[in-house]
Design an enzyme around this catalytic site. Structure first.
Site, PDB file in Angstrom:
ATOM      1  N   HIS A 233      17.482  15.578   0.476  1.00  0.00           N
ATOM      2  CA  HIS A 233      17.824  14.200   0.076  1.00  0.00           C
ATOM      3  C   HIS A 233      16.610  13.271   0.182  1.00  0.00           C
ATOM      4  CE1 HIS A 233      22.104  15.446   0.755  1.00  0.00           C
ATOM      5  NE2 HIS A 233      21.528  16.128   1.736  1.00  0.00           N
TER       6      HIS A 233
ATOM      7  N   GLU B 276       1.453  12.447 -13.637  1.00  0.00           N
ATOM      8  CA  GLU B 276       2.508  11.678 -14.310  1.00  0.00           C
ATOM      9  C   GLU B 276       2.709  12.159 -15.744  1.00  0.00           C
ATOM     10  OE1 GLU B 276       2.361   7.211 -13.076  1.00  0.00           O
ATOM     11  OE2 GLU B 276       0.336   8.006 -12.899  1.00  0.00           O
TER      12      GLU B 276
ATOM     13  N   LYS C 258      -7.353   0.824  -7.206  1.00  0.00           N
ATOM     14  CA  LYS C 258      -6.381   1.839  -7.615  1.00  0.00           C
ATOM     15  C   LYS C 258      -6.992   3.201  -7.899  1.00  0.00           C
ATOM     16  CE  LYS C 258      -2.424   1.554  -8.232  1.00  0.00           C
ATOM     17  NZ  LYS C 258      -1.614   0.872  -9.258  1.00  0.00           N
TER      18      LYS C 258
ATOM     19  N   SER D 294      -7.619   1.485 -12.383  1.00  0.00           N
ATOM     20  CA  SER D 294      -6.928   0.415 -13.085  1.00  0.00           C
ATOM     21  C   SER D 294      -7.965  -0.579 -13.571  1.00  0.00           C
ATOM     22  CB  SER D 294      -5.951  -0.271 -12.126  1.00  0.00           C
ATOM     23  OG  SER D 294      -5.678  -1.583 -12.578  1.00  0.00           O
TER      24      SER D 294
END
Ligand code: ARG
Length: 454
Positions: A153, A287, A280, A274
């Site tokens: 979970h 992704e 970043k 970024s």
């Protein structure tokens, strides 16, 4: 090629909707191989004369050289790779080119070409998965006793070893390999010689063309041969599952790279920055693997929906079968290469992982198991005592080991100081030696076994 029966030519849009050359030109090697095998068989069976066979083979060799160099011009009116090759052959060797299509149809031709292509794609997927597994095994070996939290979970459950976690993906990738392997074996039958749908009256030798093209045998039923695309669906379903596994790993890398976790750092080579936030470091490759892996499911669905309503035998709908397969192939190769590169170069932040593993009362089960073992308490009762211990520790703002001897004894007198031996994450993972369990010794054995299977 088929104009004899027609008085007028096709509408411009008819030519456009009908043409597949822009896509199926990728089958040129397979098309030439199929034609070569076919014409040699026609010669051996005395269906064609040797001089024609030689001329056709020479012409095909010339076309191969042209494709190797810079391709053959695409003409929409020529529809597909088959007509493009045959037309070029006619330009090169004259009317003898017209004999190549004896005892053959584009229906069995495309079924053969496409099978050859997909069979090769299965081998490529297998090789890429093998490289991926090799990378996972190396990292699993380095981290056979690195500890991180195991989750259910997405809540901290029990400590596990990183090697064990990575080996879970080895199991998935092994199953993926076996699916591509099964698919390749199942599709390894040659449709060539089924002709348009009914077979042919010429005395062809289908076993010979099957052997020449590396197939185990000819397909058994001519109607099925020209209308079957199960082999492509098998490939896509194997790709869909492989993609699903890659997506799950990608998801974990993304979570692990996020600062509140900080379990991993992706190297510069697999990160992006970024344009506005200078600090970043984004896991874009992971992704994109997560995003792209949906394409395999879509490709499967696309082809299954094309096929599901088709009566026997060939229908032109089937011409649209290639694009989803080609897209899936290219995407799978890209995703597997990217994931292999990431697995090879990730930095695992061991201290962050260990600290997280020790939090969340992750050794509570070990405490309960100790009560069962040492005090002969039924597990359900031990579970309750452990639950009260967790509650006490939580109230005190500490972990289980932070409870004093007196506090433990107050919860239950059978909780003696000896229990502390099972409360560390190291003791917890080391104890899990059941077959398939997370103990470092098991991980090393699993890696050795996987190397054998590889
Ligand atoms: N380009 C076609 C395809 O990919 C080849 C078979 C065409 N056959 C036909 N009877 N028109 O399916």
């Amino acid at each position: 090629m088929w104009g004899g029966r027609f008085a007028g030519g096709p509408d411009a849009v008819m030519a456009e909707i009908n043409a597949s050359i822009g896509t199926d030109k990728r089958l040129w090697r397979q098309d030439l191989a199929g034609s070569r095998a076919h014409v040699q068989m026609l010669g051996a069976q005395n269906i064609l004369e040797a001089a024609d066979v030689d001329a056709i083979l020479q012409g095909l060799a010339q076309i191969e050289a042209e494709y190797e160099a810079d391709g053959v011009p695409e003409v929409l009116a020529l529809e597909d790779i088959h007509m493009t090759v045959e037309t070029r052959l006619r330009e090169l060797i004259g009317p003898a080119a017209g004999r190549l299509h004896t005892a053959r149809s584009r229906n069995d031709q495309v079924a053969t070409d496409f099978r050859l292509w997909v069979r090769q794609a299965c081998l490529e997927a297998d090789a890429a998965l093998k490289a991926f597994i090799t990378a996972l095994l190396l990292r699993a070996e380095d981290h056979a006793d690195t500890i991180l939290p195991g989750f259910t979970h997405l809540q901290i459950a029990q400590p596990v070893t990183l090697g064990h976690h990575l080996m879970a993906y080895v199991e998935m990738a092994m199953r993926d390999r076996s699916r591509f392997h099964d698919a390749a074996a199942r599709m390894n039958e040659c449709p060539l010689g089924s002709a348009a749908l009914a077979g042919t009256g010429f005395p062809i030798d289908r076993a010979a063309t099957a052997t020449a093209l590396g197939f185990a045998r000819p397909t058994a039923n001519s109607l099925d041969s020209v209308s079957d695309r199960d082999f492509a669906l098998d490939y896509l379903s194997a790709a869909a599952l492989a993609g699903l596994h890659l997506s799950r790993l990608a998801e974990e890398l993304i979570i692990w790279a996020s600062q509140p976790y900080g379990f991993i750092t992706l190297p510069d080579a697999w990160s992006t920055g970024s344009s506005i936030m200078p600090q970043k470091r984004n896991p874009d490759a992971a992704e994109l693997v997560r995003a792209k892996s949906g394409l395999f499911l879509a490709a499967f669905q696309r082809l299954a929906v094309i096929m599901k309503g088709l009566p026997l035998a060939y229908s032109k709908d089937m011409q649209d079968d290639k694009r989803p397969v080609f897209n899936a192939h290219d995407t799978l190769a890209l995703c597997l290469t990217a994931m292999t590169g990431m697995v090879e170069t990730i930095t695992f932040n061991k201290s962050r992982m260990r600290a997280a593993a020790a939090s969340g009362f992750s050794t509570a089960t070990d405490l309960a198991d100790w009560l069962v073992r040492e005090a002969k308490i039924p597990f359900r009762e031990a579970h309750d005592i452990t639950g009260r211990s967790v509650r006490a520790a939580e109230a005190k703002g500490t972990d289980l080991d932070g409870l004093s001897d007196e506090e433990l004894a107050a919860i239950d007198p059978r909780l003696t100081p000896a229990v502390r031996s099972v409360l560390s994450v190291e003791a917890s993972v080391a104890s899990r030696t059941s077959f398939g369990g997370t103990a470092p010794a098991n991980v090393r054995a699993a890696i050795a076994a996987a190397r054998q299977r590889l």
